[in-house]
Each structure stands twice: as structure tokens, then as C-alpha cells.
Design a protein around this motif. Structure first.
Motif, mmCIF file in Angstrom:
data_model
loop_
_atom_site.group_PDB
_atom_site.id
_atom_site.type_symbol
_atom_site.label_atom_id
_atom_site.label_comp_id
_atom_site.label_asym_id
_atom_site.label_seq_id
_atom_site.Cartn_x
_atom_site.Cartn_y
_atom_site.Cartn_z
ATOM 1 N N LEU B 26 9.842 64.894 -47.915
ATOM 2 C CA LEU B 26 10.703 65.291 -49.037
ATOM 3 C C LEU B 26 10.049 64.939 -50.382
ATOM 4 C CD1 LEU B 26 13.620 66.413 -49.347
ATOM 5 C CD2 LEU B 26 14.370 64.048 -49.581
ATOM 6 N N ILE B 27 9.478 63.752 -50.460
ATOM 7 C CA ILE B 27 8.813 63.332 -51.703
ATOM 8 C C ILE B 27 7.638 64.268 -51.995
ATOM 9 C CG2 ILE B 27 7.449 61.501 -52.778
ATOM 10 C CD1 ILE B 27 9.207 59.479 -51.201
ATOM 11 N N SER B 28 6.864 64.588 -50.970
ATOM 12 C CA SER B 28 5.722 65.493 -51.168
ATOM 13 C C SER B 28 6.184 66.852 -51.677
ATOM 14 C CB SER B 28 4.959 65.687 -49.850
ATOM 15 O OG SER B 28 4.248 64.520 -49.553
ATOM 16 N N GLN B 29 7.228 67.382 -51.058
ATOM 17 C CA GLN B 29 7.727 68.706 -51.459
ATOM 18 C C GLN B 29 8.196 68.713 -52.916
ATOM 19 O OE1 GLN B 29 10.879 69.548 -48.685
ATOM 20 N NE2 GLN B 29 9.470 69.633 -46.954
ATOM 21 N N ASN B 30 8.837 67.631 -53.326
ATOM 22 C CA ASN B 30 9.441 67.615 -54.655
ATOM 23 C C ASN B 30 8.480 67.208 -55.767
ATOM 24 O OD1 ASN B 30 12.592 68.081 -54.758
ATOM 25 N ND2 ASN B 30 12.099 67.175 -52.779
ATOM 26 N N THR B 31 7.439 66.463 -55.429
ATOM 27 C CA THR B 31 6.515 66.007 -56.472
ATOM 28 C C THR B 31 5.212 66.794 -56.465
ATOM 29 O OG1 THR B 31 5.517 64.378 -54.986
ATOM 30 C CG2 THR B 31 7.390 63.653 -56.316
ATOM 31 N N GLY B 32 4.925 67.472 -55.357
ATOM 32 C CA GLY B 32 3.636 68.151 -55.249
ATOM 33 C C GLY B 32 2.502 67.196 -54.904
ATOM 34 N N ILE B 33 2.833 65.959 -54.656
ATOM 35 C CA ILE B 33 1.803 64.966 -54.309
ATOM 36 C C ILE B 33 1.567 65.017 -52.806
ATOM 37 C CG2 ILE B 33 1.292 62.500 -54.185
ATOM 38 C CD1 ILE B 33 3.053 62.172 -56.704
ATOM 39 N N ASP B 34 0.305 65.126 -52.450
ATOM 40 C CA ASP B 34 -0.041 65.130 -51.030
ATOM 41 C C ASP B 34 0.017 63.682 -50.541
ATOM 42 O OD1 ASP B 34 -0.846 65.826 -48.542
ATOM 43 O OD2 ASP B 34 -2.951 66.092 -49.060
ATOM 44 N N LEU B 35 1.207 63.294 -50.194
ATOM 45 C CA LEU B 35 1.466 61.879 -49.947
ATOM 46 C C LEU B 35 1.138 61.477 -48.511
ATOM 47 C CD1 LEU B 35 2.795 59.228 -50.997
ATOM 48 C CD2 LEU B 35 4.950 60.126 -50.162
ATOM 49 N N VAL B 36 0.350 60.447 -48.394
ATOM 50 C CA VAL B 36 0.143 59.842 -47.073
ATOM 51 C C VAL B 36 0.872 58.505 -47.101
ATOM 52 C CG1 VAL B 36 -1.544 58.988 -45.406
ATOM 53 C CG2 VAL B 36 -2.099 60.951 -46.877
ATOM 54 N N LEU B 37 1.955 58.475 -46.379
ATOM 55 C CA LEU B 37 2.771 57.256 -46.411
ATOM 56 C C LEU B 37 2.049 56.112 -45.706
ATOM 57 C CD1 LEU B 37 6.400 58.443 -45.589
ATOM 58 C CD2 LEU B 37 5.610 57.382 -47.697
ATOM 59 N N PRO B 38 2.218 54.928 -46.226
ATOM 60 C CA PRO B 38 1.644 53.784 -45.515
ATOM 61 C C PRO B 38 2.284 53.656 -44.135
ATOM 62 C CG PRO B 38 2.616 53.143 -47.633
ATOM 63 C CD PRO B 38 2.984 54.564 -47.405
ATOM 64 N N ALA B 39 1.459 53.292 -43.166
ATOM 65 C CA ALA B 39 2.004 53.135 -41.814
ATOM 66 C C ALA B 39 2.986 51.974 -41.790
ATOM 67 C CB ALA B 39 0.867 52.872 -40.843
ATOM 68 N N LEU B 40 4.014 52.153 -41.011
ATOM 69 C CA LEU B 40 4.951 51.051 -40.853
ATOM 70 C C LEU B 40 4.304 49.999 -39.954
ATOM 71 C CD1 LEU B 40 8.309 52.955 -40.214
ATOM 72 C CD2 LEU B 40 7.540 51.860 -42.308
ATOM 73 N N PRO B 41 4.431 48.751 -40.310
ATOM 74 C CA PRO B 41 3.910 47.708 -39.422
ATOM 75 C C PRO B 41 4.606 47.793 -38.070
ATOM 76 C CG PRO B 41 4.558 46.785 -41.540
ATOM 77 C CD PRO B 41 5.075 48.184 -41.504
ATOM 78 N N SER B 42 3.856 47.628 -37.007
ATOM 79 C CA SER B 42 4.484 47.728 -35.675
ATOM 80 C C SER B 42 5.075 46.378 -35.285
ATOM 81 C CB SER B 42 3.479 48.188 -34.646
ATOM 82 O OG SER B 42 2.345 47.386 -34.713
#
Lengths: 305, 42
Positions: B26-42
Motif C-alpha cells: 500500500l505504501i509503495s502504491q501511494n508514494t511511488g517508492i519501490d519499497l523493500v520492507l525490512p524483514a521481520l525478525p523471526s
């Protein structure tokens, strides 16, 4: 660290004794834990002997250790102001910076409120009853009523509580978001923070600021016998354009963590588009003077003309 | 994302992995930023 409800009850009695001149408070049984927010513990408190003009039942909202005292102060200020202007809200009986004042480090701010009867709007709305068709109108009218209020008394109440009224505006929230993202060691999200900086609302937009709840959704609205008994959880109260509340509601309603809802998630998933269109129509009817941007409209009711 | 930062939020429903990924899109779609989210710690 979790603390025994008996110890919390004892601390509460001491705190009330320290703030009021009433005869000693006596609890009518142990505190009962209520379903509460993500970062607070909430208890139902029954009094066998309460300070005069207090009701027989109250709710203790206890913040997590280390929560800044200003958060409880801000919530209490918001509840006092909106209640005085006719928004159903649990009356604040008492608020303090640390329930465990004797040995408190880190501190645990707290608030004691009137008990508001009923259940959440979502739980009442999803029972098989005609209220299902009314719940979006109830919600929309409540939000429209809130957005009609003059924000100036809230700014004044903040000032008299020793809080900075500027903290209510979107600028401070953007600053806080940036600081959190920096602290989170999340480089990718910092680009989002930079993008947000470019979207800071201009003066022309800020001029139409209203009191926004900041976390307006059906789990924060209590309903009793078909009427709203309280709008709760004012921890994100803001003075911002009405679209701020609408956008948050839209985000929660369309993309929120349905996993929270357990077995009823499929009902919500099936009806969320329909429910949001009902909300949109009711909100517009109740607040014809409120300007809503086309971007917000597309989010709330994308298929609505 | 550091474990310390995530630790504050891991019990929060928005941090549930599917919701977290959905928000990223959703953030990528709305900002146009090709966002790579940080991985969640397992």
C-alpha cells in the motif's frame, strides 16, 4: 513485568487517597481485567466506598511502564473537552503520573474513568439485528459531531494541563514518525519518511482543522441499547483536517488486521466495501460543509460516484 | 529492522506478517517508492 491485580488495587487505593480528601476508599472485590488497547492494561473497578460524587464503578486505564505522563494527561484533557461539548465519552474521575508512586521507576501513568456500559459497535453491529444497517450511520454521525466542535477549548485545556498545544498538530506527528523510523534502523522506511515531509499540509489546509480522534474505528466506540455510550481511547487525539480521521478509518477498515476479529473476520471482509459506502454517504449528509479531498474519497468509497 | 525496534511492536496486530506485507504494498502504491520492507525478525 506483569503486576498482580491485588497490588494494582492497593496502589489505586493509595493514589486516590493521595489525591482526594475522601474517607478511605474500599474496593468491592478484586479488579477485573477488561479487554483493552495494545499498550494499556484496563480494569473494571467496583467501589464499596468511593469518593463522594464518584460512581460505584469505574475503569482504571493503566499505561505501560515508561509511558510519558503527558500521554495520560493528553487523553484526560481530550475526554474532558469533548464530554463537555456533548460527545459521549467516559468522564475522567482522576489522572496521575504514576500509579506506583512509592517505588515507581519507570513510571506507570494512569487514569480512572466512569464506566461506560455496552459493547463495541462492531460486536453489536454484527449481531443479527436491524442495527447492522444502522451502525455505519451511528458511526458517521458521531464522527461528524466530533468534527463540528471548536478545537480552541482543547488547545486551552492542553495549555492548562502543562502540555504543548502544538503537539496536537500534524507537524509534530510527522516529526515523531521520522524519529521513530530513524530509531528503528529501517533504512527503506526512511525514504517514506522523506516522502511524508514533502506532503506536509499547507496553511490553507490546516486552517480547516478540527478535533480528530486519531484512531476512530468500531472497536473504539461503545454502544448500549442502540446508542453510543462512549468514544474511547483518545491517545492519538489531534487537531487536523477532518480527512485525517477519515483516512485512518479508511486504512483500518480496508487494510486493517482482520486477524484480530477471529471467526467474524469473513463477515467484515465480505461487507467492508458496502459498509464503507454507507459510512461515506452518512458522513457527507451529516457534515455538508466539510471539505473532503478526492484522494480521501477514492480511499473511503472507491466505487462511489 | 532491529529486534529492539520490532520488539516494541511484535504483539501489535498490524505487525502480523500478512498485514505487514499488505501495508508495504500500500505504501509503495501511494508514494511511488519501490519499497523493500525490512524483514521481520523471526
Amino acid at each position: 513485568m506483569s503486576i498482580n491485580p491485588v497490588d494494582i488495587g492497593a496502589a489505586l487505593i493509595a493514589a486516590i487517597g493521595g489525591q482526594t480528601s475522601a474517607p478511605p476508599v474500599v474496593l468491592d472485590g478484586p479488579l477485573q481485567r477488561l479487554e483493552g488497547g495494545f499498550d494499556t492494561d484496563t480494569f473494571l473497578v467496583s467501589f464499596a466506598s468511593a469518593p463522594h460524587d464518584w460512581p460505584a464503578r469505574g475503569v482504571l486505564r493503566l499505561y505501560q511502564a515508561g509511558t510519558p505522563a503527558r500521554r495520560a494527561k493528553a487523553e484526560a484533557a481530550a475526554q474532558r473537552v469533548v464530554a463537555a461539548q456533548g460527545i459521549p465519552s467516559a468522564g475522567v474521575l482522576m489522572q496521575g503520573d504514576d500509579l506506583f508512586a512509592a517505588g515507581g521507576d519507570p513510571t506507570r501513568p494512569f487514569m480512572v474513568m466512569e464506566f461506560a456500559p455496552g459493547g463495541t459497535l462492531l460486536s453489536r453491529g454484527l449481531r443479527p439485528s436491524p442495527f447492522f444497517f444502522r451502525m455505519m450511520a451511528v458511526m458517521a454521525n458521531l464522527l461528524a459531531d466530533l468534527h463540528q466542535l471548536d478545537p480552541e477549548p482543547l488547545r486551552r485545556e492542553f495549555k492548562s494541563a502543562g502540555l504543548d498545544p502544538h503537539a496536537l498538530g500534524p507537524d509534530r506527528r510527522l516529526d515523531a514518525t521520522r524519529e521513530r523510523l530513524r530509531g528503528a534502523d529501517a533504512a527503506g522506511l526512511l525514504r517514506v519518511s522523506e516522502w511524508l515531509e514533502t506532503q506536509r499540509p499547507g496553511e490553507d489546509v490546516l486552517q480547516r482543522s478540527v478535533i480528530c480522534h486519531g484512531d476512530f474505528h468500531p472497536l473504539n466506540i461503545l454502544v448500549d441499547q442502540g446508542r453510543v455510550s462512549a468514544l474511547i481511547d483518545w491517545s492519538n487525539v489531534s487537531v487536523a483536517p477532518a480527512e485525517y480521521d477519515l483516512a485512518i478509518l479508511c486504512l483500518i477498515a480496508r487494510h486493517g488486521p482482520l486477524e484480530l476479529l477471529g471467526p467474524i473476520r469473513w463477515v467484515i471482509d465480505l461487507f467492508r466495501g458496502y459498509l464503507m459506502r454507507r459510512f461515506d454517504a452518512a458522513y457527507r449528509a451529516a457534515s455538508p460543509g466539510t471539505k473532503i479531498s478526492s484522494a480521501t474519497t477514492r480511499c473511503i468509497a472507491p466505487s462511489w460516484p | 529492522m532491529s529486534q529492539a525496534a520490532y520488539g516494541d511492536y511484535q504483539d501489535y496486530a498490524w505487525a502480523e506478517p500478512h498485514t505487514y506485507a499488505r501495508l508495504g504494498r500500500l505504501i509503495s502504491q501511494n508514494t511511488g517508492i519501490d519499497l523493500v520492507l525490512p524483514a521481520l525478525p523471526s
